[in-house]
Scaffold this active site. Structure first.
Site, PDB file in Angstrom:
ATOM      1  N   PHE A   1      17.401  25.360   4.977  1.00  0.00           N
ATOM      2  CA  PHE A   1      17.410  24.158   5.814  1.00  0.00           C
ATOM      3  C   PHE A   1      18.719  24.173   6.588  1.00  0.00           C
ATOM      4  O   PHE A   1      19.774  23.786   6.077  1.00  0.00           O
ATOM      5  CB  PHE A   1      17.280  22.900   4.978  1.00  0.00           C
TER       6      PHE A   1
ATOM      7  N   GLN B   1       8.654  20.345   6.469  1.00  0.00           N
ATOM      8  CA  GLN B   1       7.729  20.163   7.586  1.00  0.00           C
ATOM      9  C   GLN B   1       7.044  21.482   7.937  1.00  0.00           C
ATOM     10  O   GLN B   1       5.827  21.526   8.190  1.00  0.00           O
ATOM     11  CB  GLN B   1       8.477  19.622   8.813  1.00  0.00           C
TER      12      GLN B   1
ATOM     13  N   LYS C   1     -13.305  -4.727  -8.350  1.00  0.00           N
ATOM     14  CA  LYS C   1     -12.918  -4.345  -9.707  1.00  0.00           C
ATOM     15  C   LYS C   1     -12.144  -3.038  -9.641  1.00  0.00           C
ATOM     16  O   LYS C   1     -12.544  -2.097  -8.947  1.00  0.00           O
ATOM     17  CB  LYS C   1     -14.168  -4.155 -10.572  1.00  0.00           C
TER      18      LYS C   1
ATOM     19  N   THR D   1     -17.115  -9.416 -11.171  1.00  0.00           N
ATOM     20  CA  THR D   1     -16.500  -8.084 -11.198  1.00  0.00           C
ATOM     21  C   THR D   1     -16.867  -7.340 -12.480  1.00  0.00           C
ATOM     22  O   THR D   1     -16.908  -6.107 -12.495  1.00  0.00           O
ATOM     23  CB  THR D   1     -14.971  -8.167 -11.043  1.00  0.00           C
ATOM     24  N   ASP D   2     -17.176  -8.058 -13.551  1.00  0.00           N
ATOM     25  CA  ASP D   2     -17.651  -7.393 -14.763  1.00  0.00           C
ATOM     26  C   ASP D   2     -19.002  -6.727 -14.503  1.00  0.00           C
ATOM     27  O   ASP D   2     -19.284  -5.647 -15.040  1.00  0.00           O
ATOM     28  CB  ASP D   2     -17.763  -8.397 -15.904  1.00  0.00           C
TER      29      ASP D   2
END
Length: 329
Positions: free
Chosen positions: A186, A252, A15, A75-76
């Site tokens: 960079f 990085q 679920k 699942t309920d």
């Protein structure tokens, strides 16, 4: 969510999107204070989570193969199980709640071999209201936060004696978006016939970040005392402090330093993983006074980065940049 099924046929079901809200929950304390964060505790007057539960076991094969549902937990029913056990849980952490509910499920249904649970925090913060000495936090009205959130995930199986145990567990942080307007470069990357990106020695940098961390002793984080627990808010603040202080030479570079400092500050952690996305804005025009820039969202392709650092990695690498960090701060 990762589901590591040991069944030859990979049989599992569950679920998802189970929303759990509990009022007057136990506050979650920051047991390890750090220099980079003022957070002392998380007020949990409103405790919220979106939970996913999946169960695994060969007992469910007849349902898949033959439509025979005699061993199927609806699942309920899983939804109701999660909701009712939120009232029974006495610890403070989202992670501990998952471990509590998962353990109780394995005890209740002996034919379930394993259960995996994942949860996203649904954060609620008190709104400021006028008080006798200025503004103060309301104890009645809370704002559903749309900012970053904590996560938890774990897998539980049963020992041969039938008792449940945690196979793996991770705490986490998702949805963290940080922009640093200067102090990022960079340069020096490979330039060849495929390269169109210009080098930039002082660019703005907008990153999306998520993190996962594991503990030397998971029980220190999963117990009702949660004395080893690391709050996502502390990881958030630490990441912001590193971003602020670091002469960032790449994303990085940034996430490497965040991971290293997190392991230094929190000796109870065994490993930490950071994933990042480069969402840096596209520059359009300079403002009339020359002090600022106008930007828009970048084009859809984006770069991403990832790193996992363990305590063993830290012992090898930290001495090389400990002085750098102390100087930066």
């Amino acid at each position: 969510m990762r589901m590591e099924s040991h069944s030859p046929l990979g049989i599992y079901y569950g679920k998802d999107d189970v929303y759990v809200y509990r009022t007057c929950h136990t506050p979650l304390h920051a047991w390890t204070p750090i220099h980079e964060s003022p957070v002392e505790f998380r007020d949990q007057t409103v405790f919220g989570a979106r939970v996913r539960m999946a169960v695994e076991g060969d007992a469910f094969l007849p349902s898949f193969r033959d439509g025979d549902n005699r061993d199927v937990i609806a699942t309920d029913s899983m939804k109701n199980f999660l909701l009712r056990h939120a009232a029974l849980y006495e610890g403070p952490s989202l992670d501990g709640y998952l471990a509590f509910a998962g353990g109780r499920l394995l005890e209740t249904y002996p034919h379930v071999r394993a259960v995996e649970l994942y949860a996203d925090e649904q954060a609620f913060r008190p709104v400021p209201v006028p008080g006798a000495e200025g503004f103060e936090d309301s104890t009645l009205v809370f704002l559903h936060s749309r900012n970053e959130w904590s996560t938890a995930e774990l897998r539980m199986e049963r020992h041969p004696d039938g008792s449940p145990f945690v196979v793996w567990h991770r705490s986490g942080l998702d949805g963290l978006h940080l922009i640093k307007i200067r102090g990022n470069s960079f340069v020096g990357y490979i330039r060849d016939e495929y390269t169109t990106l210009p080098e930039d020695s002082n660019r703005p940098l907008y990153v999306f970040l998520s993190a996962r961390w594991t503990y030397v002793d998971p029980l220190s984080a999963l117990s009702n005392q949660a004395t080893g627990y690391v709050l996502a808010e502390q990881i958030r603040d630490l990441a912001g402090a590193v971003f602020h202080a670091l002469d960032t030479r790449s994303i990085q570079h940034l996430i490497h330093r965040i991971c290293a400092l997190a392991l230094v500050r929190f000796p109870q952690l065994e490993s930490i993983t950071f994933q990042s996305q480069n969402r840096t804005w596209e520059r359009i025009v300079e403002t009339a006074d020359g002090r600022g820039q106008v930007y828009t969202e970048p084009r859809p392709p984006f770069g991403f980065q990832g790193i996992t650092m363990t305590r063993a990695d830290l012992a090898e690498q930290w001495p090389h940049f400990e002085a750098e960090w102390e100087t930066a701060t």
